[in-house]
Write a protein that holds these residues in place. Structure first.
Motif, PDB file in Angstrom:
ATOM      1  N   GLY A 311      47.769 -52.277  77.865  1.00  0.00           N
ATOM      2  CA  GLY A 311      47.932 -50.985  77.217  1.00  0.00           C
ATOM      3  C   GLY A 311      48.329 -49.928  78.214  1.00  0.00           C
ATOM      4  O   GLY A 311      49.478 -49.481  78.248  1.00  0.00           O
ATOM      5  N   ALA A 312      47.404 -49.549  79.082  1.00  0.00           N
ATOM      6  CA  ALA A 312      47.680 -48.476  80.036  1.00  0.00           C
ATOM      7  C   ALA A 312      48.820 -48.831  80.975  1.00  0.00           C
ATOM      8  O   ALA A 312      49.639 -47.975  81.319  1.00  0.00           O
ATOM      9  N   ILE A 313      48.912 -50.089  81.393  1.00  0.00           N
ATOM     10  CA  ILE A 313      49.966 -50.444  82.349  1.00  0.00           C
ATOM     11  C   ILE A 313      51.347 -50.409  81.711  1.00  0.00           C
ATOM     12  O   ILE A 313      52.355 -50.364  82.423  1.00  0.00           O
ATOM     13  N   ASP A 314      51.399 -50.420  80.381  1.00  0.00           N
ATOM     14  CA  ASP A 314      52.684 -50.277  79.696  1.00  0.00           C
ATOM     15  C   ASP A 314      53.081 -48.811  79.549  1.00  0.00           C
ATOM     16  O   ASP A 314      54.247 -48.519  79.260  1.00  0.00           O
ATOM     17  N   LEU A 315      52.132 -47.911  79.709  1.00  0.00           N
ATOM     18  CA  LEU A 315      52.378 -46.497  79.441  1.00  0.00           C
ATOM     19  C   LEU A 315      52.399 -45.633  80.693  1.00  0.00           C
ATOM     20  O   LEU A 315      53.261 -44.766  80.844  1.00  0.00           O
ATOM     21  N   VAL A 316      51.449 -45.844  81.581  1.00  0.00           N
ATOM     22  CA  VAL A 316      51.258 -44.958  82.730  1.00  0.00           C
ATOM     23  C   VAL A 316      52.097 -45.415  83.907  1.00  0.00           C
ATOM     24  O   VAL A 316      52.001 -46.566  84.344  1.00  0.00           O
ATOM     25  N   ASP A 317      52.919 -44.527  84.417  1.00  0.00           N
ATOM     26  CA  ASP A 317      53.683 -44.786  85.634  1.00  0.00           C
ATOM     27  C   ASP A 317      52.836 -44.349  86.823  1.00  0.00           C
ATOM     28  O   ASP A 317      52.524 -43.163  86.975  1.00  0.00           O
ATOM     29  N   GLU A 318      52.450 -45.314  87.662  1.00  0.00           N
ATOM     30  CA  GLU A 318      51.580 -45.033  88.788  1.00  0.00           C
ATOM     31  C   GLU A 318      52.166 -43.937  89.680  1.00  0.00           C
ATOM     32  O   GLU A 318      53.278 -44.063  90.208  1.00  0.00           O
ATOM     33  N   GLY A 319      51.423 -42.856  89.825  1.00  0.00           N
ATOM     34  CA  GLY A 319      51.870 -41.745  90.647  1.00  0.00           C
ATOM     35  C   GLY A 319      52.918 -40.874  89.987  1.00  0.00           C
ATOM     36  O   GLY A 319      53.306 -39.838  90.555  1.00  0.00           O
ATOM     37  N   GLY A 320      53.373 -41.269  88.788  1.00  0.00           N
ATOM     38  CA  GLY A 320      54.396 -40.500  88.092  1.00  0.00           C
ATOM     39  C   GLY A 320      53.848 -39.719  86.919  1.00  0.00           C
ATOM     40  O   GLY A 320      54.132 -38.524  86.764  1.00  0.00           O
ATOM     41  N   THR A 321      53.057 -40.410  86.063  1.00  0.00           N
ATOM     42  CA  THR A 321      52.419 -39.735  84.926  1.00  0.00           C
ATOM     43  C   THR A 321      50.896 -39.755  85.042  1.00  0.00           C
ATOM     44  O   THR A 321      50.204 -39.212  84.184  1.00  0.00           O
ATOM     45  N   GLY A 322      50.405 -40.420  86.077  1.00  0.00           N
ATOM     46  CA  GLY A 322      48.972 -40.522  86.286  1.00  0.00           C
ATOM     47  C   GLY A 322      48.676 -41.605  87.296  1.00  0.00           C
ATOM     48  O   GLY A 322      49.536 -41.979  88.097  1.00  0.00           O
ATOM     49  N   PHE A 323      47.455 -42.153  87.220  1.00  0.00           N
ATOM     50  CA  PHE A 323      47.046 -43.169  88.179  1.00  0.00           C
ATOM     51  C   PHE A 323      46.324 -44.303  87.460  1.00  0.00           C
ATOM     52  O   PHE A 323      45.540 -44.075  86.534  1.00  0.00           O
ATOM     53  N   LEU A 324      46.594 -45.532  87.901  1.00  0.00           N
ATOM     54  CA  LEU A 324      45.941 -46.726  87.386  1.00  0.00           C
ATOM     55  C   LEU A 324      44.977 -47.243  88.443  1.00  0.00           C
ATOM     56  O   LEU A 324      45.320 -47.334  89.626  1.00  0.00           O
ATOM     57  N   VAL A 325      43.771 -47.626  88.007  1.00  0.00           N
ATOM     58  CA  VAL A 325      42.690 -47.955  88.916  1.00  0.00           C
ATOM     59  C   VAL A 325      42.063 -49.289  88.509  1.00  0.00           C
ATOM     60  O   VAL A 325      41.937 -49.571  87.307  1.00  0.00           O
ATOM     61  N   PRO A 326      41.671 -50.138  89.470  1.00  0.00           N
ATOM     62  CA  PRO A 326      40.922 -51.354  89.106  1.00  0.00           C
ATOM     63  C   PRO A 326      39.742 -50.995  88.207  1.00  0.00           C
ATOM     64  O   PRO A 326      39.026 -50.012  88.444  1.00  0.00           O
ATOM     65  N   SER A 327      39.525 -51.814  87.181  1.00  0.00           N
ATOM     66  CA  SER A 327      38.715 -51.400  86.033  1.00  0.00           C
ATOM     67  C   SER A 327      37.280 -51.001  86.343  1.00  0.00           C
ATOM     68  O   SER A 327      36.703 -50.190  85.617  1.00  0.00           O
ATOM     69  N   ARG A 328      36.657 -51.522  87.397  1.00  0.00           N
ATOM     70  CA  ARG A 328      35.253 -51.195  87.678  1.00  0.00           C
ATOM     71  C   ARG A 328      35.089 -50.444  89.003  1.00  0.00           C
ATOM     72  O   ARG A 328      33.977 -50.335  89.510  1.00  0.00           O
ATOM     73  N   ASP A 329      36.163 -49.903  89.540  1.00  0.00           N
ATOM     74  CA  ASP A 329      36.137 -49.273  90.859  1.00  0.00           C
ATOM     75  C   ASP A 329      35.811 -47.779  90.723  1.00  0.00           C
ATOM     76  O   ASP A 329      36.707 -46.940  90.580  1.00  0.00           O
ATOM     77  N   VAL A 330      34.533 -47.465  90.775  1.00  0.00           N
ATOM     78  CA  VAL A 330      34.076 -46.092  90.555  1.00  0.00           C
ATOM     79  C   VAL A 330      34.664 -45.144  91.597  1.00  0.00           C
ATOM     80  O   VAL A 330      35.146 -44.048  91.267  1.00  0.00           O
ATOM     81  N   ALA A 331      34.657 -45.543  92.847  1.00  0.00           N
ATOM     82  CA  ALA A 331      35.163 -44.671  93.911  1.00  0.00           C
ATOM     83  C   ALA A 331      36.639 -44.384  93.734  1.00  0.00           C
ATOM     84  O   ALA A 331      37.093 -43.246  93.937  1.00  0.00           O
ATOM     85  N   ALA A 332      37.409 -45.397  93.346  1.00  0.00           N
ATOM     86  CA  ALA A 332      38.856 -45.201  93.170  1.00  0.00           C
ATOM     87  C   ALA A 332      39.147 -44.292  91.976  1.00  0.00           C
ATOM     88  O   ALA A 332      40.069 -43.462  92.035  1.00  0.00           O
ATOM     89  N   TYR A 333      38.384 -44.422  90.904  1.00  0.00           N
ATOM     90  CA  TYR A 333      38.528 -43.501  89.770  1.00  0.00           C
ATOM     91  C   TYR A 333      38.251 -42.067  90.234  1.00  0.00           C
ATOM     92  O   TYR A 333      38.998 -41.133  89.921  1.00  0.00           O
ATOM     93  N   ALA A 334      37.160 -41.906  90.964  1.00  0.00           N
ATOM     94  CA  ALA A 334      36.790 -40.572  91.422  1.00  0.00           C
ATOM     95  C   ALA A 334      37.853 -40.003  92.356  1.00  0.00           C
ATOM     96  O   ALA A 334      38.163 -38.804  92.293  1.00  0.00           O
ATOM     97  N   ASP A 335      38.419 -40.853  93.217  1.00  0.00           N
ATOM     98  CA  ASP A 335      39.490 -40.402  94.112  1.00  0.00           C
ATOM     99  C   ASP A 335      40.661 -39.842  93.315  1.00  0.00           C
ATOM    100  O   ASP A 335      41.210 -38.776  93.628  1.00  0.00           O
ATOM    101  N   ALA A 336      41.079 -40.589  92.276  1.00  0.00           N
ATOM    102  CA  ALA A 336      42.249 -40.189  91.485  1.00  0.00           C
ATOM    103  C   ALA A 336      41.979 -38.895  90.726  1.00  0.00           C
ATOM    104  O   ALA A 336      42.821 -37.985  90.701  1.00  0.00           O
TER     105      ALA A 336
END
Length: 378
Positions: A311-336
């Motif tokens: 779903g999200a990987i078909d829609l979100v352009d990494e760094g272009g329209t947002g950020f995609l993060v490994p599904s359980r990576d709390v720190a990476a979500y918070a970074d983005a």
């Protein structure tokens, strides 16, 4: 064959009694098929006070409440004699199934017996649900059952390429087509952003509103959402959580995310205002096959932080329209989220790019793919 030659019986586990993205898409599809001249009849469990009026003729299928505290949903008990009689009187030449439940299986069996082609549309990653309720061990079995179901039909319509790849990985050999989703561009637009409405909820102009949109159920990733919010607070990132929606996990989520603003269920232009008034849309769910809410946020000019999942990987352009993060990576979500929250220029650039990309998603265009699938089956 012309659209007016089609007589389609559509089977749904939830056509309109609880509002969600899947049944809203189905109602829009039925409206498009009817407008093109096809005859339609919908078979689904019903309730006395549904969430919204159905599109087309709806026939009630007897059902029982789903156990385990999810009684708002119903499980149809198959095709009883009265429903079969109605179905045979309608005399469909196509069957469309929208869920791999008991009703869907019985509908496929009935269609096979009568040599009627079947199209299945895939809306939900049911195999992921058990992991949120302590039953992760059941996931491989559910995948095997889903694979068997989709191998019994003549065409599977999925929302995007990521789901098509997943079905092939499971071992589904049925031809797969793409039925994407559309957007109401008059409703979901940056023009509906309303700072006065935000202020009325206690959200200051200089604080990033981190939005959740959807039914408040644990399988939407509410546990990860709450952990990320706690991490943002630990980092002292100025933010406010804005929750749009209702559901059985509301009280639990409120306890996990103290200080969040719960704006409740929103619809129509009020929903468009709520989405456009977010600064970041956060969607950690891995249960989506498409993510209508993600597309709505993009159309409203809101940057997205989402799980790197179907779903999200078909829609979100990494760094272009947002950020995609490994599904359980709390720190990476918070970074983005922190990166967007602390950089208004980046927030604006990502939002504008998302709005531009969402412009290509139009309901009539995407629904035509389903009509074409029915027309091309022998």
């Amino acid at each position: 064959m012309q659209p007016s030659d089609l007589r389609i019986a559509l089977f749904s586990g939830n056509y309109n009694y609880v509002r969600d993205g899947a049944n809203q898409a189905l109602n829009l599809l039925v409206g498009h098929l009817l407008a093109q001249g096809a005859a339609m009849r919908v078979y689904s469990p019903t309730v006395a006070k549904p969430a919204f009026a159905p599109t087309g003729d709806l026939v009630d299928v007897p059902a029982l409440p789903v156990p385990g505290g999810r009684g708002e949903y119903k499980i149809a008990r198959g095709l009883p004699a009265t429903v079969r009689a109605d179905l045979e009187a309608f005399a469909p030449n196509r069957v469309h199934v929208s869920a791999p439940d008991i009703l869907g299986h019985r509908a496929v069996t009935w269609a096979r017996k009568h040599r009627i082609p079947v199209v299945a549309s895939l809306h939900t990653r049911f195999e992921t649900y058990p992991r949120y309720y302590g039953l992760a061990f059941a996931e491989p079995l559910i995948i095997r059952l889903l694979t068997r179901f989709y191998n019994r039909v003549d065409r599977v319509m999925v929302p995007g390429g990521s789901m098509a790849a997943l079905l092939h990985e499971w071992g589904v050999t049925t031809p797969v087509g793409i039925w994407s989703r559309g957007i109401d561009h008059a409703r979901f637009t940056p023009a509906r952003r309303d700072l006065a409405w935000r202020r009325s909820l206690g959200i200051a102009d200089d604080v990033a509103a981190i939005g959740f949109l959807g039914r408040l159920v644990k399988e939407k990733g509410l546990d990860i959402f709450a952990e990320v919010v706690r991490e943002l607070s630990r980092r002292r990132v100025p933010h406010k959580v804005l929750v749009i929606g209702e559901g059985p996990a509301r009280d639990w989520f409120a306890g996990e995310a103290p200080g969040a603003v719960f704006a409740g269920f929103q619809s129509g232009d009020d929903l468009g205002r709520a989405v456009a008034s977010m600064d970041v849309f956060f969607n950690p769910s891995v249960t989506e096959t498409f993510g209508n809410v993600t597309l709505e946020a993009m159309a409203a000019g809101v940057p997205v932080v989402a799980a790197r999942a179907t779903g999200a990987i078909d829609l979100v352009d990494e760094g272009g329209t947002g950020f995609l993060v490994p599904s359980r990576d709390v720190a990476a979500y918070a970074d983005a989220i922190e990166r967007i929250a602390r950089a208004p220029d980046l927030r604006r650039t990502l939002g504008e790019a998302g709005h531009h990309k969402a412009a290509g998603y139009v309901w009539d265009r995407v629904n035509q793919a389903v009509l074409d699938a029915h027309l091309t089956l022998g």
